[in-house]
Write a protein that holds these residues in place. Structure first.
Motif, PDB file in Angstrom:
ATOM      1  N   GLU A 250       0.837  -1.207   0.000  1.00 39.19           N
ATOM      2  CA  GLU A 250       0.000   0.000   0.000  1.00 39.19           C
ATOM      3  C   GLU A 250       0.877   1.265   0.000  1.00 39.19           C
ATOM      4  OE1 GLU A 250      -3.631  -0.231   2.347  1.00 39.19           O
ATOM      5  OE2 GLU A 250      -3.353   1.897   2.836  1.00 39.19           O
ATOM      6  N   ASP A 251       2.032   1.179   0.700  1.00 38.16           N
ATOM      7  CA  ASP A 251       2.919   2.345   0.769  1.00 38.16           C
ATOM      8  C   ASP A 251       3.481   2.739  -0.598  1.00 38.16           C
ATOM      9  OD1 ASP A 251       2.557   2.334   3.418  1.00 38.16           O
ATOM     10  OD2 ASP A 251       4.536   1.528   3.956  1.00 38.16           O
ATOM     11  N   ASP A 252       3.463   1.790  -1.522  1.00 43.14           N
ATOM     12  CA  ASP A 252       4.026   2.096  -2.849  1.00 43.14           C
ATOM     13  C   ASP A 252       3.008   2.775  -3.766  1.00 43.14           C
ATOM     14  OD1 ASP A 252       6.312   0.839  -2.011  1.00 43.14           O
ATOM     15  OD2 ASP A 252       5.695  -1.118  -2.802  1.00 43.14           O
ATOM     16  N   ILE A 253       1.770   2.901  -3.299  1.00 43.29           N
ATOM     17  CA  ILE A 253       0.756   3.544  -4.138  1.00 43.29           C
ATOM     18  C   ILE A 253       0.984   5.053  -4.118  1.00 43.29           C
ATOM     19  CG2 ILE A 253      -1.732   3.957  -4.407  1.00 43.29           C
ATOM     20  CD1 ILE A 253      -2.163   1.195  -3.070  1.00 43.29           C
ATOM     21  N   THR A 254       1.028   5.642  -5.298  1.00 45.15           N
ATOM     22  CA  THR A 254       1.211   7.099  -5.364  1.00 45.15           C
ATOM     23  C   THR A 254      -0.153   7.750  -5.521  1.00 45.15           C
ATOM     24  OG1 THR A 254       3.323   6.762  -6.440  1.00 45.15           O
ATOM     25  CG2 THR A 254       2.370   8.953  -6.631  1.00 45.15           C
ATOM     26  N   ILE A 255      -0.451   8.645  -4.591  1.00 42.15           N
ATOM     27  CA  ILE A 255      -1.741   9.347  -4.670  1.00 42.15           C
ATOM     28  C   ILE A 255      -1.478  10.777  -5.119  1.00 42.15           C
ATOM     29  CG2 ILE A 255      -3.807  10.022  -3.392  1.00 42.15           C
ATOM     30  CD1 ILE A 255      -3.211   7.832  -1.381  1.00 42.15           C
ATOM     31  N   ASN A 256      -2.103  11.163  -6.215  1.00 42.84           N
ATOM     32  CA  ASN A 256      -1.923  12.527  -6.719  1.00 42.84           C
ATOM     33  C   ASN A 256      -3.245  13.264  -6.793  1.00 42.84           C
ATOM     34  OD1 ASN A 256       0.890  12.947  -7.388  1.00 42.84           O
ATOM     35  ND2 ASN A 256       0.636  11.331  -8.916  1.00 42.84           N
ATOM     36  N   ALA A 257      -3.176  14.564  -6.589  1.00 43.92           N
ATOM     37  CA  ALA A 257      -4.369  15.396  -6.748  1.00 43.92           C
ATOM     38  C   ALA A 257      -4.250  16.178  -8.046  1.00 43.92           C
ATOM     39  CB  ALA A 257      -4.480  16.355  -5.576  1.00 43.92           C
ATOM     40  N   TRP A 258      -5.384  16.386  -8.697  1.00 41.38           N
ATOM     41  CA  TRP A 258      -5.446  17.146  -9.951  1.00 41.38           C
ATOM     42  C   TRP A 258      -6.564  18.165  -9.768  1.00 41.38           C
ATOM     43  CZ3 TRP A 258      -2.005  15.279 -13.732  1.00 41.38           C
ATOM     44  CH2 TRP A 258      -1.439  14.020 -13.450  1.00 41.38           C
ATOM     45  N   PHE A 259      -6.174  19.423  -9.686  1.00 42.96           N
ATOM     46  CA  PHE A 259      -7.148  20.433  -9.316  1.00 42.96           C
ATOM     47  C   PHE A 259      -6.988  21.650 -10.218  1.00 42.96           C
ATOM     48  CE2 PHE A 259      -8.247  23.679  -5.785  1.00 42.96           C
ATOM     49  CZ  PHE A 259      -9.580  23.691  -6.177  1.00 42.96           C
ATOM     50  N   GLY A 260      -8.051  22.019 -10.912  1.00 44.19           N
ATOM     51  CA  GLY A 260      -7.926  23.180 -11.785  1.00 44.19           C
ATOM     52  C   GLY A 260      -9.259  23.610 -12.349  1.00 44.19           C
ATOM     53  N   PRO A 261      -9.291  24.781 -12.979  1.00 40.51           N
ATOM     54  CA  PRO A 261     -10.532  25.282 -13.565  1.00 40.51           C
ATOM     55  C   PRO A 261     -10.858  24.547 -14.865  1.00 40.51           C
ATOM     56  CG  PRO A 261      -8.720  26.770 -14.041  1.00 40.51           C
ATOM     57  CD  PRO A 261      -8.158  25.672 -13.189  1.00 40.51           C
ATOM     58  N   GLY A 262     -12.049  24.784 -15.408  1.00 41.88           N
ATOM     59  CA  GLY A 262     -12.416  24.186 -16.688  1.00 41.88           C
ATOM     60  C   GLY A 262     -11.424  24.596 -17.758  1.00 41.88           C
ATOM     61  N   GLY A 263     -11.121  23.661 -18.673  1.00 39.62           N
ATOM     62  CA  GLY A 263     -10.248  24.000 -19.796  1.00 39.62           C
ATOM     63  C   GLY A 263      -8.815  23.537 -19.635  1.00 39.62           C
ATOM     64  N   THR A 264      -8.431  23.070 -18.446  1.00 43.38           N
ATOM     65  CA  THR A 264      -7.052  22.597 -18.311  1.00 43.38           C
ATOM     66  C   THR A 264      -6.905  21.269 -19.063  1.00 43.38           C
ATOM     67  OG1 THR A 264      -7.596  21.484 -16.266  1.00 43.38           O
ATOM     68  CG2 THR A 264      -6.619  23.661 -16.073  1.00 43.38           C
ATOM     69  N   VAL A 265      -5.728  21.059 -19.608  1.00 42.30           N
ATOM     70  CA  VAL A 265      -5.481  19.860 -20.417  1.00 42.30           C
ATOM     71  C   VAL A 265      -4.269  19.110 -19.894  1.00 42.30           C
ATOM     72  CG1 VAL A 265      -4.691  19.118 -22.710  1.00 42.30           C
ATOM     73  CG2 VAL A 265      -6.519  20.802 -22.521  1.00 42.30           C
ATOM     74  N   SER A 266      -4.393  17.797 -19.756  1.00 38.74           N
ATOM     75  CA  SER A 266      -3.198  16.964 -19.563  1.00 38.74           C
ATOM     76  C   SER A 266      -2.918  16.329 -20.912  1.00 38.74           C
ATOM     77  CB  SER A 266      -3.428  15.875 -18.514  1.00 38.74           C
ATOM     78  OG  SER A 266      -3.447  16.446 -17.246  1.00 38.74           O
ATOM     79  N   PRO A 267      -1.796  16.695 -21.527  1.00 38.25           N
ATOM     80  CA  PRO A 267      -1.517  16.194 -22.875  1.00 38.25           C
ATOM     81  C   PRO A 267      -1.429  14.673 -22.922  1.00 38.25           C
ATOM     82  CG  PRO A 267       0.100  17.837 -22.156  1.00 38.25           C
ATOM     83  CD  PRO A 267      -0.723  17.508 -20.969  1.00 38.25           C
ATOM     84  N   LEU A 268      -1.573  14.149 -24.132  1.00 42.89           N
ATOM     85  CA  LEU A 268      -1.529  12.696 -24.322  1.00 42.89           C
ATOM     86  C   LEU A 268      -0.216  12.135 -23.764  1.00 42.89           C
ATOM     87  CD1 LEU A 268      -3.307  10.559 -25.699  1.00 42.89           C
ATOM     88  CD2 LEU A 268      -1.945  10.890 -27.758  1.00 42.89           C
ATOM     89  N   HIS A 269      -0.320  11.182 -22.859  1.00 40.39           N
ATOM     90  CA  HIS A 269       0.890  10.578 -22.271  1.00 40.39           C
ATOM     91  C   HIS A 269       0.542   9.210 -21.715  1.00 40.39           C
ATOM     92  CE1 HIS A 269      -1.176  12.091 -18.708  1.00 40.39           C
ATOM     93  NE2 HIS A 269      -0.474  11.218 -18.005  1.00 40.39           N
ATOM     94  N   GLN A 270       1.557   8.456 -21.344  1.00 39.21           N
ATOM     95  CA  GLN A 270       1.315   7.172 -20.691  1.00 39.21           C
ATOM     96  C   GLN A 270       2.085   7.156 -19.371  1.00 39.21           C
ATOM     97  OE1 GLN A 270       4.505   4.971 -23.645  1.00 39.21           O
ATOM     98  NE2 GLN A 270       2.563   4.005 -23.401  1.00 39.21           N
ATOM     99  N   ASP A 271       1.629   6.332 -18.422  1.00 44.82           N
ATOM    100  CA  ASP A 271       2.294   6.232 -17.122  1.00 44.82           C
ATOM    101  C   ASP A 271       2.713   4.782 -16.893  1.00 44.82           C
ATOM    102  OD1 ASP A 271       1.837   8.986 -16.318  1.00 44.82           O
ATOM    103  OD2 ASP A 271      -0.270   8.445 -16.136  1.00 44.82           O
ATOM    104  N   PRO A 272       3.739   4.595 -16.055  1.00 42.68           N
ATOM    105  CA  PRO A 272       4.289   3.233 -15.885  1.00 42.68           C
ATOM    106  C   PRO A 272       3.526   2.350 -14.899  1.00 42.68           C
ATOM    107  CG  PRO A 272       5.615   4.842 -14.716  1.00 42.68           C
ATOM    108  CD  PRO A 272       4.519   5.604 -15.362  1.00 42.68           C
TER     109      PRO A 272
END
Ligand SMILES: O=C(O)CCC(=O)C(=O)O
Ligand SMILES: [Fe+2]
Length: 362
Positions: A250-272
């Protein structure tokens, strides 16, 4: 506000003698001397304290910074503190938590709880905080969806093993983030210009970016380990049970927050790692491409596909294969969790003020 000072002082050691200030010779005696004088002021005097500039050095110096914040908060709260002063005290605690080190059982965290409680009292008569939330988008290209939450076995058999994306419903409804004290956007002050390299507290980020109307200056608190920084938020969320199907702890799980207004973009990518992207607030448009179609996505030129129009309506002449790559798309709504299998390409655009939490696991 005398009550506030009582609460703040109750969180401090009762006597000056019980207040620890233990530093080795790494910290010059004259600095320790200043702290000692501040400590004395706290118990006897009424003087305000100014903290010095923080430098990213030894943990002991970071402790020192936290002590500085502690004294500042104490000084701010000592006399009649206006709401603006309480805000300033919260900001000081945030900076201490962000750049300092945990001191005295993480007393700055305790202060934040007290101060937020105090702010809550002055906010309680104001308008409904959810009023600022914009209208829902009517986009409805929901091509696939799992109605309900599968058992661990069926999730493994139907989605994890075949590495098939799916939207899970009903697996985060019990989070206190929805039930006990729902997270919701507050009415916020207006935007001011910002140097991109400026270090911001979460509150400053919200003040400066979340109510931005101009799309060219959108700010996105992306891939932020907010939960580590504000441990109280951890109580409001739960790691999805399905993560136990992975091999890591469980300690190896990475928890991230993504917080922003309408219109923000996360470009096309892949994660490991495998990902559960949990939507807490707002709607998000998401597109997924299988790793099997990687060469159609022109990986070396991906930066050219970064902006919205190029992924959502690519240049057919320049990227003829891109348009042929099959994809899944959805609009993720609050309460839904998208399983993004490891290495699946994803592109995300928020349709309104949005808060998501992702769990990377393997
Ligand atoms: O929500 C986003 O903007 C991107 C999320 C993402 O890329 C992730 O969770 O890995
Ligand atoms: Fe990602």
């Amino acid at each position: 506000m005398a009550e506030l000072w009582s609460a703040i002082s109750a969180a401090l050691p009762v006597t000056e003698a019980e207040f620890p200030l233990d530093f080795s010779e790494k910290v010059e005696p004259c600095v320790v001397d200043v702290l000692q004088r501040c400590r004395q002021q706290l118990y006897t005097g009424r003087e305000k304290l100014n903290t010095g500039t923080w430098r990213d050095v030894d943990k002991e110096w970071r402790c020192l910074y936290s002590y500085g914040c502690l004294f500042k908060v104490a000084a701010l709260c000592r006399d009649d503190a206006s709401p603006a002063t309480v805000q300033e005290a919260i900001r000081t605690c945030d900076l201490g938590l962000l750049m300092g080190a945990a001191i005295m059982d993480n007393i700055l965290q305790t202060f934040v709880r007290i101060l937020q409680n105090e702010m809550g009292k002055s906010h309680s008569n104001e308008e409904d905080p959810s009023e600022g939330v914009s209208a829902k988008c009517l986009w409805s290209s929901r091509l696939w969806q799992y109605q309900g939450c599968p058992s661990l076995e069926s999730f493994k058999k139907d989605y994890l093993d075949p590495q098939k994306p799916v939207i899970l419903e009903g697996i985060i409804d019990h989070w206190p983030a929805f039930k006990k004290h729902p997270w919701s956007p507050l009415p916020l002050p207006s935007h001011s210009p910002l140097d991109t390299s400026t270090l911001l507290t979460i509150n400053e980020f919200i003040d400066r970016y979340i109510v931005v109307k101009d799309a060219s200056s959108l700010g996105y608190l992306a891939q932020h380990q907010l939960i580590d920084q504000v441990p109280e938020l951890k109580d409001d969320i739960r790691i999805p049970d399905y993560c136990c199907l992975g091999e890591g702890d469980e300690d190896d799980i990475t928890i991230n927050a993504w917080f922003g207004p309408g219109g923000t973009v996360s470009p096309l990518h892949q994660d490991p790692q495998q990902n559960f992207l949990a939507q807490v607030s707002g709607w998000k448009y998401i597109r997924l491409y299988s790793p099997e179609d990687t060469e159609k996505l022109y990986p070396p030129q991906l930066q050219l596909l970064h902006n919205t129009s190029q992924v959502e309506s690519p240049d057919v002449v320049r990227f003829p294969e891109f348009v042929k790559a099959p994809y899944l798309e959805c609009v993720l709504q609050p309460g839904e969790v998208l399983f993004i299998p490891v290495k699946h390409w994803h592109y995300v655009r928020s349709l309104e003020l949005s808060f998501s939490v992702s769990f990377w696991w393997s």
